[in-house]
Scaffold this motif. Structure first.
Motif, short mmCIF file in Angstrom:
data_model
loop_
_atom_site.label_atom_id
_atom_site.label_comp_id
_atom_site.label_asym_id
_atom_site.label_seq_id
_atom_site.Cartn_x
_atom_site.Cartn_y
_atom_site.Cartn_z
N TYR A 33 0.84 -1.21 0.00
CA TYR A 33 0.00 0.00 0.00
C TYR A 33 0.86 1.25 0.00
CZ TYR A 33 -3.31 3.49 1.88
OH TYR A 33 -4.07 4.61 2.09
N LEU A 34 0.73 2.05 -1.03
CA LEU A 34 1.39 3.35 -1.05
C LEU A 34 0.30 4.38 -1.21
CD1 LEU A 34 4.31 4.63 -1.13
CD2 LEU A 34 3.77 5.08 -3.50
N SER A 35 -0.02 5.04 -0.11
CA SER A 35 -1.11 5.99 -0.13
C SER A 35 -0.82 7.15 -1.09
CB SER A 35 -1.29 6.51 1.30
OG SER A 35 -2.26 7.49 1.30
N THR A 36 -1.81 7.51 -1.88
CA THR A 36 -1.63 8.58 -2.86
C THR A 36 -1.72 9.95 -2.19
OG1 THR A 36 -2.73 7.17 -4.47
CG2 THR A 36 -2.52 9.50 -5.06
N LEU A 37 -0.79 10.83 -2.56
CA LEU A 37 -0.89 12.22 -2.11
C LEU A 37 -1.10 13.06 -3.37
CD1 LEU A 37 -0.18 14.17 0.49
CD2 LEU A 37 1.70 14.77 -1.00
N ASN B 77 1.12 14.30 -9.52
CA ASN B 77 2.16 13.25 -9.53
C ASN B 77 2.53 12.87 -10.95
OD1 ASN B 77 0.79 11.02 -6.92
ND2 ASN B 77 0.88 13.23 -6.99
N TYR B 87 6.52 14.96 -7.63
CA TYR B 87 5.33 15.79 -7.37
C TYR B 87 5.62 17.20 -7.85
CZ TYR B 87 4.10 12.08 -4.01
OH TYR B 87 3.80 10.88 -3.41
N GLN B 117 3.41 12.68 2.39
CA GLN B 117 2.95 11.34 2.02
C GLN B 117 3.27 10.35 3.13
OE1 GLN B 117 4.41 8.27 1.25
NE2 GLN B 117 2.49 7.40 0.49
N ARG B 120 1.03 10.79 6.11
CA ARG B 120 -0.31 10.30 5.81
C ARG B 120 -0.34 8.77 5.77
NH1 ARG B 120 -4.01 12.76 1.06
NH2 ARG B 120 -3.47 14.71 2.09
N GLN B 121 0.70 8.20 5.18
CA GLN B 121 0.78 6.75 5.06
C GLN B 121 0.72 6.10 6.45
OE1 GLN B 121 1.83 5.07 1.94
NE2 GLN B 121 1.53 3.09 2.89
N TYR B 124 -2.75 6.47 8.00
CA TYR B 124 -3.74 5.56 7.42
C TYR B 124 -3.45 4.13 7.83
CZ TYR B 124 -5.42 9.35 4.43
OH TYR B 124 -5.95 10.52 3.97
N GLU B 125 -2.17 3.75 7.83
CA GLU B 125 -1.86 2.37 8.19
C GLU B 125 -2.25 2.08 9.62
OE1 GLU B 125 2.04 1.09 7.12
OE2 GLU B 125 1.61 1.25 4.98
#
Ligand SMILES: Nc1nc2c(ncn2[C@@H]2O[C@H](COP(=O)(O)OP(=O)(O)OP(=O)(O)O)[C@@H](O)[C@H]2O)c(=O)[nH]1
Ligand SMILES: [Mg+2]
Lengths: 196, 459
Positions: A33-37, B77, B87, B117, B120-121, B124-125
């Motif tokens: 999983y690589l969350s999109t930014l 992106n 980015y 990122q 956020r990752q 979320y994880e």
């Protein structure tokens, strides 16, 4: 006839938006999983027959937009000019289904005439497909939107969900007479740009 | 005044594309985003150089007409040459020149975006893990993973936990999480969950632990005591390492399963209890039966439903998920901020055969994190611990000279060693030696090792 269309994939984080695009465009899948930014645009064209038998080629510009959370709202600028959207939920996370109506509302505010379809993703993880898909099917019925149960992992129904969106785009284009044999030369700059 | 964009923009780290009224590129310089530069050719329409701007023609018109001051999109992106993500931000600005009414200004946003990122990752994880944890019920622990085997096992446990009295046999290598499975089967009920390992207690004690005893039942039975069978009444009794249960007790357990009744040692009164029996083993019970070490009739009674917990090496990418989970866990425990594992560590995690399964993985991460001072764990961090341990296992830890040496000296050397390994962090050194921090400080003081340096470093 070729037409360019911007479409967006929307839905909460980690529902599989990026994975659906990866599967549809590159026929691959990763468990990682690589969350999109932000947002990423990928191109892919799709052929579809109009009701008069004419072959239409949609050159899709597929926008993979980072999942929206309360603290990370989708900037409206990403949604401008979209002709369609696939709203994605993770079938195993009910909150991702509940989040869709408000995502739809914001998308429709900006693109009132756009086509929308729902995708209930990660079907491969379901033990009891009937009971686990009830919620999203109910929502689809309520919103009067087509709904597909997909798996980016196995590829199941992934092409179908994009095709379903394309046929919604087609019916709109036919209704707006974008597609019927051109009587007059298209004048607007947008139409000119789209034809290339 | 004519402004030469080509002289102005690149030194500011910006790229640009100057557009004519048909939105075709008249002039551009986009090396700032190399991946953009490649496609952007003078004379092309903006839409082909920037698919990100297809559909935005009305917006461009509005900016050009002065209805919108400018238009900006952030964090777009693109895939870089090595598959990495680049980015960039894009801003459409009016020039007020009729021939070239708009300029698209580009700026690289990669470094900041990567940071965001990352944050956020993690966020979320964490949310996903917490969700998974609480997914089954309450806040109880659960088997983590997305591999087919784990998903199927979780679903089966979920189903079985709804059937209260069914007897379950859990099979799996050591360290795979059999007792976690037992607890998941029991669920968050208020009823008791009682666990005992048949391997850890001698036979006669195990019997009295299980069934309880009356005063005077044997020499040391000075009081009456209820056994764990009674304690588990209404709930779950989990017998771990059932393969180690002595034959004599196997017969008694069989009688209990068949009648749901038992007697305390030294008592004639039958007691009735109602419980779910869950057993677990890493042994091959079928083989033990043919060797005459396990009763076949008992096996049939225990093996009503069999759950097999797969070894870690069969779970593919789940090893990464688990590693990240333990990193989050030990970040909290050790107050560290390790963000991730790098590719070399991922490769190491995937390739290792993990004979000790999840338990071994957990220990490996824990040890690596104690010593890691970077933000990312590498294969070296994980591996060093293993090779050190292997080395330590094969040679004696201390060489005592033939003439002997004072114990105090050994103690002092160990303390110095631990301090060095812990980078003079006393809490960490204490953990290494399984001491409380004040106990370590007492010993440091005794050997005159509580220098200002050690104390200062601690702050
Ligand atoms: N089993 C299974 N896993 C999936 C499926 N689709 C996605 N995943 C996994 O779910 C996780 C999230 O997928 P992404 O495609 O990155 O999700 P996303 O919606 O793009 O998430 P954000 O970018 O954070 O908004 C990844 O680990 C994927 O491997 C699927 O159909 N089945
Ligand atoms: Mg994504």
């Amino acid at each position: 006839m070729q037409l360019q269309k911007k479409i967006c994939l929307l839905g909460m984080y980690s529902v599989g938006k990026t994975s659906l695009i990866e599967r549809f465009v590159y026929h691959r899948f990763s468990d990682h999983y690589l969350s999109t930014l932000g947002a990423k645009v990928t191109k892919k064209s799709l052929q579809i027959s109009a009701s008069d038998g004419q072959q239409i080629e949609y050159n899709l510009l597929i926008w993979d937009i980072a999942g929206e959370e309360t603290e990370n709202k989708i900037p409206p600028s990403y949604l401008l000019g979209a002709a369609g959207a696939i709203l994605v939920a993770d079938l195993l996370r009910p909150e991702t289904i509940e989040a869709l109506p408000s995502v739809l509302e914001r998308f429709k505010e900006i693109n009132p005439g756009a086509a929308v379809v729902l995708a209930g993703n990660k079907k491969d993880l379901l033990q009891d497909i009937e009971s686990d898909s009830k919620e999203i099917l109910r929502l689809a019925h309520q919103l009067k939107l087509p709904c597909h149960l997909t798996s980016a992992k196995t590829g199941c129904q992934v092409d179908s969900v994009f095709s379903a969106l394309a046929s919604s785009l087609l019916s709109r284009d036919e209704a707006n007479q974008v597609i019927s044999p051109p009587k007059k030369k298209a004048k607007t700059r947008q139409a000119k740009d789209q034809k290339r | 005044m004519k402004i030469d964009l080509n002289k102005l923009m690149p030194p500011l780290g910006l790229g640009y594309a100057l557009l004519d009224p048909a939105w075709q590129i008249v002039e551009c310089e986009m090396d700032v985003i190399p991946e953009t530069g490649r496609e952007a050719i003078t004379g092309e329409s903006i839409g082909s150089a920037f698919p990100e701007l297809v559909g935005y023609e009305p917006i461009l018109q509005q900016v050009s007409d002065g209805e919108l001051p400018r238009f900006k999109m952030e964090n777009l992106n693109r895939e870089g040459p090595k598959g990495n993500l680049v980015y960039f931000n894009l801003e459409v600005v009016p020039t007020e020149k009729p021939d070239t009414p708009l300029v698209v200004v580009l700026s690289d946003a990669t470094s900041l975006a990567q940071l965001r990122q990352h944050i956020r990752q993690q966020q979320y994880e964490m949310q996903l893990l917490n969700r998974q944890k609480s997914g089954l019920r309450g806040d109880s622990e659960t088997l983590l993973g997305y591999s087919e085997q784990i998903v199927a096992l979780r679903n089966l446990i979920e189903k079985l936990s709804g059937i209260p009295r069914v007897t379950v046999l859990i099979q799996g290598e050591s360290g795979t999480g059999k007792s976690l499975v037992a607890r998941m089967l029991h669920g968050e009920q208020k009823s008791p969950f009682v666990e005992i390992s048949c391997a850890s207690i001698p036979e006669n004690l195990l019997e009295s632990e299980l069934f309880g005893y009356e005063k005077g039942a044997f020499t040391n039975a000075t009081t009456t005591k209820s056994g764990i069978m009674e304690t588990a009444n209404g709930g779950t009794l989990f017998l771990d390492e059932i393969g180690e249960l002595p034959l004599g007790l196997q017969a008694k357990l069989l009688t209990f399963i068949e009648t749901k009744k038992f007697r305390r040692l030294g008592s004639t009164v039958e007691k009735h209890v109602d419980l779910r029996l869950v057993t677990a083993t890493n042994r091959n019970l079928e083989a033990m039966i043919s060797e005459g070490k396990f009763r076949q009739d008992l096996f049939y009674r225990l093996n009503v439903v069999r759950l097999v917990v797969p070894p870690l090496r069969q779970l593919g990418e789940d090893v990464l998920l688990l590693a990240r989970h333990f990193i989050c866990h030990y970040n909290l425990e050790f107050n560290k901020q390790i963000e991730d594992i790098d590719e070399s560590a991922r490769e190491f995690l995937r390739r290792n055969s993990w004979p000790g399964n999840v338990r071994e993985l957990r220990n490996t991460i824990e040890r690596a994190m104690i010593f890691c001072s970077n933000r990312v764990l590498t294969a070296k961090d994980l591996n060093r611990m293993q090779s050190e341990q292997e080395a330590a296992n094969t040679r004696p830890r201390f060489d005592i000279p033939a003439e002997g040496m004072p114990f105090a000296q050994i103690e002092k050397e160990i303390l110095i060693n631990a301090l060095q390994m812990a980078n003079h962090n006393q809490s960490r050194a204490a953990r290494l030696l399984h001491l409380r921090r004040d106990a370590l400080r007492y010993r440091l003081k005794k050997h005159g090792l509580l220098s200002e340096e050690n104390d200062l470093q601690e702050q």
